[in-house]
Design a protein around this motif. Structure first.
Motif, short mmCIF file in Angstrom:
data_model
loop_
_atom_site.label_atom_id
_atom_site.label_comp_id
_atom_site.label_asym_id
_atom_site.label_seq_id
_atom_site.Cartn_x
_atom_site.Cartn_y
_atom_site.Cartn_z
N SER A 49 0.84 -1.19 0.00
CA SER A 49 0.00 0.00 0.00
C SER A 49 0.88 1.24 0.00
CB SER A 49 -0.93 0.00 1.22
OG SER A 49 -0.16 0.02 2.41
N ASN A 50 0.26 2.39 -0.18
CA ASN A 50 0.93 3.70 -0.13
C ASN A 50 2.16 3.78 -1.04
OD1 ASN A 50 -0.99 4.34 1.78
ND2 ASN A 50 0.36 3.99 3.51
N ARG A 51 2.01 3.37 -2.28
CA ARG A 51 3.11 3.45 -3.25
C ARG A 51 3.35 4.90 -3.66
NH1 ARG A 51 2.75 -0.95 -7.92
NH2 ARG A 51 4.16 0.59 -8.77
N GLN A 52 4.62 5.28 -3.74
CA GLN A 52 4.97 6.62 -4.22
C GLN A 52 6.28 6.54 -4.98
OE1 GLN A 52 5.13 9.09 -0.74
NE2 GLN A 52 2.93 9.42 -0.73
N GLY A 53 6.27 7.03 -6.20
CA GLY A 53 7.48 7.10 -7.00
C GLY A 53 8.13 8.46 -6.82
N ALA A 54 9.44 8.47 -6.73
CA ALA A 54 10.18 9.73 -6.56
C ALA A 54 11.06 9.97 -7.79
CB ALA A 54 11.04 9.67 -5.30
N ILE A 55 11.44 11.20 -8.01
CA ILE A 55 12.24 11.53 -9.19
C ILE A 55 13.67 11.02 -9.08
CG2 ILE A 55 10.85 13.53 -9.81
CD1 ILE A 55 13.05 15.29 -8.62
N ASP A 56 14.09 10.60 -7.89
CA ASP A 56 15.46 10.08 -7.75
C ASP A 56 15.56 8.60 -8.09
OD1 ASP A 56 14.16 9.00 -5.58
OD2 ASP A 56 15.62 9.65 -4.09
N THR A 58 13.49 6.07 -6.84
CA THR A 58 13.03 5.14 -5.82
C THR A 58 11.51 5.02 -5.86
OG1 THR A 58 12.87 6.87 -4.14
CG2 THR A 58 14.93 5.66 -4.24
N ILE A 59 11.04 3.87 -5.42
CA ILE A 59 9.62 3.64 -5.20
C ILE A 59 9.47 3.28 -3.73
CG2 ILE A 59 7.61 2.24 -5.76
CD1 ILE A 59 8.89 1.71 -8.49
N ASN A 60 8.79 4.13 -2.99
CA ASN A 60 8.56 3.91 -1.57
C ASN A 60 7.17 3.29 -1.40
OD1 ASN A 60 10.99 5.31 -0.64
ND2 ASN A 60 9.96 7.11 -1.44
N PHE A 61 7.07 2.31 -0.50
CA PHE A 61 5.78 1.67 -0.26
C PHE A 61 5.76 1.06 1.13
CE2 PHE A 61 8.60 -1.39 -2.20
CZ PHE A 61 8.35 -2.60 -1.55
N VAL A 62 4.56 0.71 1.58
CA VAL A 62 4.38 0.05 2.87
C VAL A 62 4.00 -1.40 2.58
CG1 VAL A 62 3.02 -0.04 4.98
CG2 VAL A 62 3.73 2.17 4.05
N ALA A 63 4.74 -2.33 3.16
CA ALA A 63 4.45 -3.76 3.03
C ALA A 63 3.90 -4.25 4.37
CB ALA A 63 5.70 -4.53 2.66
N THR A 64 2.76 -4.91 4.32
CA THR A 64 2.13 -5.41 5.54
C THR A 64 2.09 -6.93 5.48
OG1 THR A 64 0.76 -3.43 5.66
CG2 THR A 64 0.06 -5.31 6.99
N CYS A 72 9.20 0.23 3.06
CA CYS A 72 10.14 -0.39 2.12
C CYS A 72 10.39 0.55 0.95
CB CYS A 72 9.59 -1.70 1.60
SG CYS A 72 9.21 -2.94 2.85
N TYR A 73 11.49 0.28 0.23
CA TYR A 73 11.72 0.98 -1.02
C TYR A 73 12.57 0.12 -1.94
CZ TYR A 73 16.56 2.28 0.08
OH TYR A 73 17.91 2.25 0.35
N ILE A 74 12.45 0.40 -3.22
CA ILE A 74 13.34 -0.17 -4.22
C ILE A 74 13.83 0.97 -5.09
CG2 ILE A 74 12.13 -2.40 -4.28
CD1 ILE A 74 11.04 -1.55 -7.05
N THR A 75 14.92 0.76 -5.77
CA THR A 75 15.40 1.74 -6.74
C THR A 75 15.18 1.15 -8.13
OG1 THR A 75 17.65 0.86 -6.62
CG2 THR A 75 17.12 2.74 -5.20
N THR A 76 14.93 2.01 -9.10
CA THR A 76 14.65 1.54 -10.45
C THR A 76 15.19 2.51 -11.49
OG1 THR A 76 12.89 0.83 -11.94
CG2 THR A 76 12.36 2.63 -10.45
N VAL A 77 15.44 1.96 -12.66
CA VAL A 77 15.81 2.77 -13.81
C VAL A 77 14.70 2.61 -14.83
CG1 VAL A 77 17.52 3.17 -15.63
CG2 VAL A 77 18.26 2.42 -13.37
#
Length: 114
Positions: A49-56, A58-64, A72-77
């Protein structure tokens, strides 16, 4: 030779919105699998839930999972390449569930876990 001068600017503009693009491309199922690996569980037990993509990038999210929530977060290209998930401790996400408060005792309150 003039076009080589603009190459660094072009690469910066190309990768500026990677997290935003990646957030649209990467599905919840992929985030659940990555979070499950980081949290030592299976993906069917994880809800994102609560996914948010950032310009740097990263994708920030909450894992339950198991009644606990983790930031949690991951980085992506651009959504084409992504890292494994990195998740925080379960006390980093505030919950407003009354069931959690019923299990709170004086020791947990002193530790700031309630």
């Amino acid at each position: 030779m003039m076009s080589l001068r603009f190459l660094p600017l072009l690469s910066v503009l190309l990768f500026t919105g990677c997290g935003t693009v990646g957030n649209m491309v990467i599905q919840d199922q992929t985030l659940e699998q990555k979070a499950a690996f980081a949290l030592n569980t299976t993906s069917d037990k994880v809800k994102v839930s609560n996914r948010q993509g950032a310009i740097d990038g990263t994708i920030n999210f909450v894992a339950t999972t198991g009644g606990k929530s983790y930031q949690c977060y991951i980085t992506t290209v651009g959504g084409a390449i992504s890292s494994q998930a990195i998740c925080s401790g379960s006390s980093s996400v505030k919950t407003t569930n009354n069931a959690d408060n019923k299990q709170c005792n004086a020791l947990l309150q002193a530790a700031g876990r309630c």
